[in-house]
Design a protein around this motif. Sequence first.
Motif, PDB file in Angstrom:
ATOM      1  N   LYS A   8       0.862  -1.190   0.000  1.00 51.72           N
ATOM      2  CA  LYS A   8       0.000   0.000   0.000  1.00 51.72           C
ATOM      3  C   LYS A   8       0.899   1.240   0.000  1.00 51.72           C
ATOM      4  N   LEU A   9       0.754   2.039  -1.058  1.00 54.01           N
ATOM      5  CA  LEU A   9       1.657   3.160  -1.311  1.00 54.01           C
ATOM      6  C   LEU A   9       0.972   4.493  -1.076  1.00 54.01           C
ATOM      7  N   GLY A  10       1.714   5.401  -0.427  1.00 55.87           N
ATOM      8  CA  GLY A  10       1.288   6.783  -0.318  1.00 55.87           C
ATOM      9  C   GLY A  10       2.298   7.672  -1.023  1.00 55.87           C
ATOM     10  N   CYS A  11       1.853   8.784  -1.560  1.00 56.01           N
ATOM     11  CA  CYS A  11       2.756   9.695  -2.275  1.00 56.01           C
ATOM     12  C   CYS A  11       2.730  11.072  -1.621  1.00 56.01           C
ATOM     13  N   ALA A  38      -0.913  12.968  -0.747  1.00 56.90           N
ATOM     14  CA  ALA A  38      -0.893  14.122   0.151  1.00 56.90           C
ATOM     15  C   ALA A  38      -0.375  15.346  -0.594  1.00 56.90           C
ATOM     16  N   SER A  39      -0.951  16.489  -0.260  1.00 62.16           N
ATOM     17  CA  SER A  39      -0.462  17.775  -0.757  1.00 62.16           C
ATOM     18  C   SER A  39      -0.614  18.774   0.374  1.00 62.16           C
ATOM     19  N   ARG A  40       0.189  19.834   0.346  1.00 64.68           N
ATOM     20  CA  ARG A  40       0.007  20.891   1.354  1.00 64.68           C
ATOM     21  C   ARG A  40      -1.302  21.642   1.106  1.00 64.68           C
ATOM     22  N   SER A  41      -1.879  21.419  -0.086  1.00 65.62           N
ATOM     23  CA  SER A  41      -3.217  21.945  -0.390  1.00 65.62           C
ATOM     24  C   SER A  41      -4.187  20.768  -0.415  1.00 65.62           C
ATOM     25  N   ARG A  56      -7.530   7.746  -0.874  1.00 66.42           N
ATOM     26  CA  ARG A  56      -7.393   8.673   0.250  1.00 66.42           C
ATOM     27  C   ARG A  56      -6.604   9.922  -0.151  1.00 66.42           C
ATOM     28  N   ALA A  57      -7.069  11.072   0.343  1.00 67.75           N
ATOM     29  CA  ALA A  57      -6.398  12.346   0.065  1.00 67.75           C
ATOM     30  C   ALA A  57      -6.158  13.072   1.369  1.00 67.75           C
TER      31      ALA A  57
END
Length: 333
Positions: A8-11, A38-41, A56-57
């Motif tokens: 399971k990968l997150g970016c 994930a983003s800072r926005s 997921r965001a």
Amino acid sequence: MSDMKKMKLGCLGVSGHLIKRIVVPLKDLERVTFLAIASRSKEKAVAFAGEWGVPRAYGSYEELLSDREIDAVYIPLPNHMHAGWIKKSADAGKHILCEKPLAMDAAEAQDAAAYAEKKGVKLMEGFMYRIQPMWLRARELVNIREIGKVHVVHTHFSYHNPDPGNIRNKPEYGGGALMDIGCYAISVPRFILGKEPVRLVAHVERHPEFGADRHTSAMMDFGDARAAFTVSTLMQPRQEVKIIGDSGEIIIHQPFNTCPDVPARLTVTNSLGTRELTFGPYDQYGLMFEAFAKAVLDDLPVPTPVSDAIANMRVIDAVRASEKSGGWVMVEG
């Protein structure tokens, strides 16, 4: 293969590189599930997740790292952020695939690698070309003396990016030709020759406004062979690698940005004549993520050891030292 366990990968970060080259192959891999972005926005992360079907965001990198279901993270952030987020990812117990170059210099790369090792997580630098069938065959041809003894490896890699706002033109972010694409031109002869350069001399031209290097060339001394390269951020887009031996040569066409929808190819010339070898089509990023996932899931060493990333940074450091001294410098070993 449907019941096979998946990583399971997150970016961390919504980069142009992620959209252009990574997101499509990640959707169809046997051993990877692209679980989170994930983003800072938060808005940017939600929009990306919606468009590309990522479940997921998150509105911060820390939030993604606290998701316990995520096994590993991919870091395509600007170069100056690599080492810090390697450490934070290691603190969260996540295995890490980080874009090249691993850090801003060899000392920082060594420190980040030691930290990841201490935390018991795997760390790999994202040199996708090293997983490619074309490159593996090129190295094999060299090793079986298909072109005799190799004397020279020539690499040219350039693109044209005059945008002052682009991170690739900001030296404080690790921008410039050497860090962005020179890392490939240094990695290639080390990979093909299977050893490290002893010394080098470089010629660097910096942009009068940006301060980043726009044209960088170097000659590397490998003892019984040499390698030369020119990389540029303000030149006609072009890439080619030539490996020249005493009885033949190998030309690798489009060596780095291999397209996933047409075959990769190289040309071999020797006493038997000239022949063209084709490979694929394949997606080199898909191959890299699958290889990394296999290492994570089966608890194997990563395909490219982190020691290689540190060694590559030592050569980058030597190019900088040669720019300052104007002469030959020894590569620290």
